[in-house]
Every structure is written in C-alpha cells, then in structure tokens.
Design an enzyme around this catalytic site. Structure first.
Site, PDB file in Angstrom:
ATOM      1  N   THR A  64      38.282  27.536  35.608  1.00  0.00           N
ATOM      2  CA  THR A  64      39.351  28.350  36.194  1.00  0.00           C
ATOM      3  C   THR A  64      39.014  28.804  37.610  1.00  0.00           C
ATOM      4  OG1 THR A  64      40.126  29.133  34.044  1.00  0.00           O
ATOM      5  CG2 THR A  64      40.710  30.460  35.962  1.00  0.00           C
ATOM      6  N   THR A  99      35.672  39.615  44.130  1.00  0.00           N
ATOM      7  CA  THR A  99      34.896  40.720  43.563  1.00  0.00           C
ATOM      8  C   THR A  99      33.674  41.047  44.414  1.00  0.00           C
ATOM      9  OG1 THR A  99      33.517  41.329  41.647  1.00  0.00           O
ATOM     10  CG2 THR A  99      33.694  39.002  42.143  1.00  0.00           C
ATOM     11  N   ASP A 100      33.195  42.269  44.291  1.00  0.00           N
ATOM     12  CA  ASP A 100      31.957  42.642  44.988  1.00  0.00           C
ATOM     13  C   ASP A 100      30.727  42.003  44.357  1.00  0.00           C
ATOM     14  OD1 ASP A 100      31.858  44.124  42.628  1.00  0.00           O
ATOM     15  OD2 ASP A 100      31.571  46.063  43.603  1.00  0.00           O
ATOM     16  N   GLU A 101      30.866  41.471  43.154  1.00  0.00           N
ATOM     17  CA  GLU A 101      29.708  40.905  42.455  1.00  0.00           C
ATOM     18  C   GLU A 101      29.152  39.659  43.146  1.00  0.00           C
ATOM     19  OE1 GLU A 101      29.705  40.879  38.176  1.00  0.00           O
ATOM     20  OE2 GLU A 101      31.414  42.249  38.112  1.00  0.00           O
ATOM     21  N   LYS A 123      35.978  45.614  28.696  1.00  0.00           N
ATOM     22  CA  LYS A 123      35.339  46.215  29.860  1.00  0.00           C
ATOM     23  C   LYS A 123      34.910  47.649  29.517  1.00  0.00           C
ATOM     24  CE  LYS A 123      36.057  42.595  32.455  1.00  0.00           C
ATOM     25  NZ  LYS A 123      36.853  42.568  33.664  1.00  0.00           N
ATOM     26  N   LYS A 177      32.970  32.943  41.190  1.00  0.00           N
ATOM     27  CA  LYS A 177      33.831  33.614  42.175  1.00  0.00           C
ATOM     28  C   LYS A 177      33.330  33.373  43.597  1.00  0.00           C
ATOM     29  CE  LYS A 177      36.957  35.840  41.804  1.00  0.00           C
ATOM     30  NZ  LYS A 177      38.390  35.442  41.861  1.00  0.00           N
ATOM     31  N   TYR A 235      29.650  34.235  36.119  1.00  0.00           N
ATOM     32  CA  TYR A 235      30.930  34.747  36.628  1.00  0.00           C
ATOM     33  C   TYR A 235      30.899  34.919  38.134  1.00  0.00           C
ATOM     34  CZ  TYR A 235      34.176  38.340  38.195  1.00  0.00           C
ATOM     35  OH  TYR A 235      35.096  39.046  38.930  1.00  0.00           O
TER      36      TYR A 235
END
Length: 352
Positions: free
Chosen positions: A98, A132-134, A197, A162, A158
């Site tokens: 995805t 995302t900040d990740e 979450k 991203k 993940y």
C-alpha cells in the site's frame, strides 16, 4: 472538486467531514475499506451529493486512471496508508504494497492525468501527500525536535514504507515537475480512531475493565496532535503551500506514554468516581525497535502559512474521551473478530 484517498479511515474521515462542513466543493473519496476504513464514520454524508464514495485501491491503476479524467479533480490528497507500527512488525508486506507500490501507482496515474491538463488547470493542480514524523527516526531526550531538514532514519517497517513513499513523491516533483506538497505529522488522536492505537485502546479497555498495556517503562515520548487541528493544517497547506515543499505538522504537546495513560485514567475517574482505573495499568514487554522519542518542530508552517494548532492536549483529550463515551456503539461495531484476534495474538504472553 478534490479527490481524497483513504477518506474512510481515521484522519481521512475526519478530513472529509471537516471539509464538507466548511465548503460545498465536492469530494471523491477513494478507500479500499480495510479493517480501519469504516463508512459508518461518514454516515452523515450518506445522502449528501457533495460526497462521492468509490471503493477501491490506490494501487489499482486502471480504476484511478478512469476516475481522474471522469471527475477532473483540481487536487489529490493522499491519506491512504497502512499506519500501525505493531502490525507492520507482525506483517510488513501489506505496508510495502500500500504505502510504497500503491503510492507509486497513484503517482503514475496522477502524472499521466496532470500532464494532459490545460495550462491554467495544470498550474493550479496539487498532489498533497500526508506522511508521518516517524520517517525521521528516534530522538534522544536532549535533541532538538524534527525539522523538515532532518535526515530520514526510519526504524520500523511502517516508517520505512512511509519514507519510501515520501521519496517517490519528491522524485515525481523534481523529475517530472508534478506540483506536490508533503506533510509530516505527529501522533494524531481524536474521534473515529481505531482502538489499536494507544489513546483509544486505553479508553476502550478501561471502560471494559480490561488491563491497560503499557510498553516497557512507558517513557516513550510522542508529540500529540488533535485530529481536527491536523485537518485544518492540511487545508492550509493545500491552499497556500509552495509546490515541492514539505511541512511538519505538530501539536507542541510532547508527553511520555505513561503520562497519557494516567491522564486518561484520571479523566475517566471524573465520570466514574467510584472506579480506580489506574489499577488497570499493566507494564508489558517493549515492542522490537521501539523508538524512544518523536518531536515535531512546526515553526515552518506557522511562519510561512500562519497555522498553529487550536487544541492543547488538555482540551483535546477531554473531547476525545467524551466522544468515545458518547459513541459506545461505534466501538462495538468496529471490534470485529479480526480486531479481537489481533489483540489476542499481539498481547499474548507479553506480561512482564
């Protein structure tokens, strides 16, 4: 009109509802309806002609290539993503499919559509990619917060997926001139968040009298952003953002996970004064590769686009808890067999 991908998920449904509360501009909502996508979130729009829902995958090139010339959106907002770190650890392939391949195929279809637009429409078109900040990795306690110039150092399947999608989006701007905008947000919370979450899981488990599992020592720090603030920031970036630029979106609310859980317990005890929810807190074995701290420096979006969050964590968490108290049936409806199986698999044997 605009096209929103992932518009039946947590952030996506909040964005769609917020957009149509403030604008009559139509939305094409493309969502695959995986476990976290829920049309029940969009029930108020079931008879609203401004909302056109299409069930489908951003990786379905044929479908997307049909939708774009059919509806001719002036902008595409890509919110479609697999987004849960724990799930990516147990099964990373869905995240690769995805977040990387899906984004690539969406970009390919968008590029083909955009290059055929007439001059004025081509110039005003935007592709806004929500990330995302990740992707920036983990910060030490004394390190400065993430800016848009921070090096990418993703640490989970993940965040790696991203990061890859962010790089693809950037490449399509620099190689083909596609007018893209990228946003990297901190941890969101608020209505319609699937109860895997941290915040909704703690609320739902507490109300059910179940244990409140806290990873490791609970001192992992996150910056918390109320979802309505995130939606307003996305609108602002779409309206005023400079093509090719990245904007970090944060809530200026750094807090350790254990403080979040304790706050939820204390607020629930205001509604249930004879119940000690703190007794339900249970420390469990930390997850593999757990990043210690994320923090967003949202100075750029404030300076350049005049945006700041409205909610503090104190106001946002009260609104969130009240929403879950008022929407018990929504929680029951999303806790399907698949959800229960995931909880059972992931937390089995993790008591420390």
């Amino acid at each position: 009109m605009i096209l929103v991908t992932g518009g039946a998920g947590f952030i996506g449904s909040n964005f769609v509802l917020d957009w149509l509360a403030q604008s009559d501009e139509q939305i094409i909502n493309l969502d695959k309806l995986t476990y976290a996508g829920n049309l029940q979130n969009l029930a108020p729009l079931s008879q609203d002609s401004r909302h056109i829902f299409v069930k489908g995958d951003i990786g379905d090139t044929q479908l997307v290539s049909q939708l774009l010339p059919q509806y001719q959106p002036r902008a595409i907002l890509n919110l479609a993503a697999e987004s849960h770190v724990d799930r990516s650890i147990l099964g990373p392939e869905d995240f690769i499919q995805t977040n990387i391949l899906g984004t690539f195929r969406l970009l390919e279809a968008t590029h083909a559509y955009w290059r055929e637009l007439e001059s004025a429409a081509k110039q005003s078109f935007r592709f806004l990619h929500v990330s995302t900040d990740e992707v920036y990795g983990s910060l030490r306690k004394d390190e400065s917060a993430f800016t848009e110039a921070h090096r990418y150092e993703p640490n989970s399947p993940y965040s790696a997926s991203k990061a890859a999608s962010d790089h693809l989006v950037r490449a399509y701007h620099h190689t083909y001139g596609l007018p893209i905008l990228t946003t990297n947000c901190s941890n969101n919370y608020g209505p319609f968040q699937f109860p895997e979450k941290l915040i909704p899981l703690m609320i739902v488990n507490a109300l059910a009298g179940k244990s409140l599992p806290v990873y490791g020592d609970g001192q992992q720090v996150r910056d918390w952003l109320y979802v309505a603030d995130h939606c307003s920031a996305i609108r602002r970036v779409l309206e005023r953002g400079t093509p090719g630029e990245t904007y970090n979106i944060g809530g200026w609310n750094e807090k350790p996970n254990i403080e979040i859980v304790q706050t939820i317990c204390s607020l629930l005890e205001e509604s249930y004064p004879n119940t000690n929810f703190h007794n339900l807190i249970t420390y469990v074995q930390d997850r593999p590769g757990h990043d210690r701290r994320y923090a967003i420096d949202a100075t750029k979006i404030e300076r350049e686009l005049d945006w700041r969050p409205v909610e503090t964590f104190a106001t946002g968490i009260r609104k969130t808890i009240q929403w879950y108290l008022n929407n018990r049936q929504w929680v029951t409806d999303v806790q399907t067999g698949a959800y229960q199986e995931w909880i059972k698999t992931h937390y089995a044997g993790l008591q420390s």
